[in-house]
Design a protein around this motif. Sequence first.
Motif, short mmCIF file in Angstrom:
data_model
loop_
_atom_site.label_atom_id
_atom_site.label_comp_id
_atom_site.label_asym_id
_atom_site.label_seq_id
_atom_site.Cartn_x
_atom_site.Cartn_y
_atom_site.Cartn_z
N VAL A 175 1.03 -1.48 0.05
CA VAL A 175 -0.37 -0.08 -0.27
C VAL A 175 0.80 1.44 -0.07
N SER A 176 0.16 2.16 -1.22
CA SER A 176 1.58 3.51 -0.39
C SER A 176 0.83 4.73 -1.34
N GLY A 177 1.11 5.44 -0.39
CA GLY A 177 0.40 6.77 -0.32
C GLY A 177 -1.33 6.86 -0.19
N LEU A 178 -1.25 6.07 0.36
CA LEU A 178 -3.58 6.50 1.16
C LEU A 178 -3.53 7.89 1.30
N HIS A 179 -4.38 8.05 0.33
CA HIS A 179 -4.96 9.54 0.91
C HIS A 179 -6.11 9.38 1.04
N LEU A 180 -7.17 9.90 1.47
CA LEU A 180 -8.55 9.74 1.70
C LEU A 180 -9.53 10.86 2.76
N TRP A 181 -10.46 11.47 2.23
CA TRP A 181 -10.60 12.59 2.86
C TRP A 181 -12.09 12.05 3.02
N ARG A 182 -12.80 12.47 4.20
CA ARG A 182 -14.26 12.09 4.60
C ARG A 182 -15.31 14.13 4.92
N GLY A 183 -15.45 14.52 3.38
CA GLY A 183 -15.97 16.14 4.04
C GLY A 183 -14.81 16.58 3.49
N ASP A 184 -14.65 17.85 4.65
CA ASP A 184 -13.83 18.27 4.41
C ASP A 184 -12.03 17.52 6.28
N ARG A 185 -12.68 16.39 6.63
CA ARG A 185 -11.29 15.69 7.31
C ARG A 185 -10.72 14.92 6.38
N GLY A 237 -10.95 -2.20 -1.48
CA GLY A 237 -11.86 -1.92 -2.51
C GLY A 237 -13.11 -1.54 -2.66
N LEU A 238 -13.61 -1.45 -0.74
CA LEU A 238 -14.54 -1.13 -0.62
C LEU A 238 -14.94 0.47 -0.73
N LEU A 239 -14.40 1.31 -0.88
CA LEU A 239 -14.11 1.85 -0.68
C LEU A 239 -12.71 2.95 -1.10
N PRO A 240 -13.16 3.94 -2.43
CA PRO A 240 -12.10 4.75 -3.19
C PRO A 240 -11.64 5.68 -2.05
N ALA A 241 -10.11 5.91 -2.84
CA ALA A 241 -9.10 6.75 -1.43
C ALA A 241 -8.39 8.01 -2.91
N GLU A 242 -8.11 9.18 -2.79
CA GLU A 242 -8.35 10.50 -3.52
C GLU A 242 -7.23 10.14 -4.05
N SER A 243 -6.04 9.51 -3.49
CA SER A 243 -4.88 8.65 -4.11
C SER A 243 -4.18 7.62 -3.61
N GLY A 244 -3.44 7.05 -4.22
CA GLY A 244 -2.35 6.51 -3.29
C GLY A 244 -2.37 5.22 -4.65
N SER A 245 -2.08 3.60 -4.07
CA SER A 245 -2.38 2.81 -4.85
C SER A 245 -2.27 1.30 -3.97
#
Length: 207
Positions: A4-14, A49-57
């Motif tokens: 897992v590399s560089g995962l970024h995830l936002w929930r609203g403004d968090r 794979g149940l939730l998409p991240a904004e970036s990362g792999s």
Amino acid sequence: MLEVSGLHLWRGDRHVLKGVSLRLQAGEALQMLWPNGVGKTSLLRVVAGLLPAESGSVQWNGQSTTTHVEAFAHDLAYLGHDLALKADLTVAENLRYALGLRRAWNADLVQATLQRLGIEPLADRLVRQLSAGQQRRVALARLTLWDARLWLLDEPAANLDTAGQAQVVAVIEQHLAAGGCVLLSTHQALPVEQGINRLWHLPQETA
């Protein structure tokens, strides 16, 4: 096996996940000892794979899990807070159904699993009649039936007594001994001795 590399995830403004990276090899367990509300479940869901991240792999055996979905799904078992059991089926029916979805039918394997997890006396009871702890034992039994190399477990020892928690550890150790790997979240570290067991405290970049 899992990278897992560089995962970024936002929930609203968090900003829930801030560049999270990890690696897991065969025979290795990684226990996330993060506080509540900082992204343990979100990370597991992104990896699954149940939730998409904004970036990362996320890569499994060197291949992207988003482009090699079927191969990854075959090797993946996810156990979340929702155990996804069928309430109006018996314990044995749930296990037979779960096995049939992933592997060739084998009645002896189901029976052996019921015995090994200590739930054979519950085999003919409806799942909705079971306690939360008993339902979790059934979900663990289902997990062992799947021919999955990667386990993603969200607080697998929740609602279990001391004996049940020891059973969780035993199941994980057997999986590691067979060359599987486990990424799990937990409030209290499980005493896994088989294979490589790493404890992952909250990285500063995710705080």
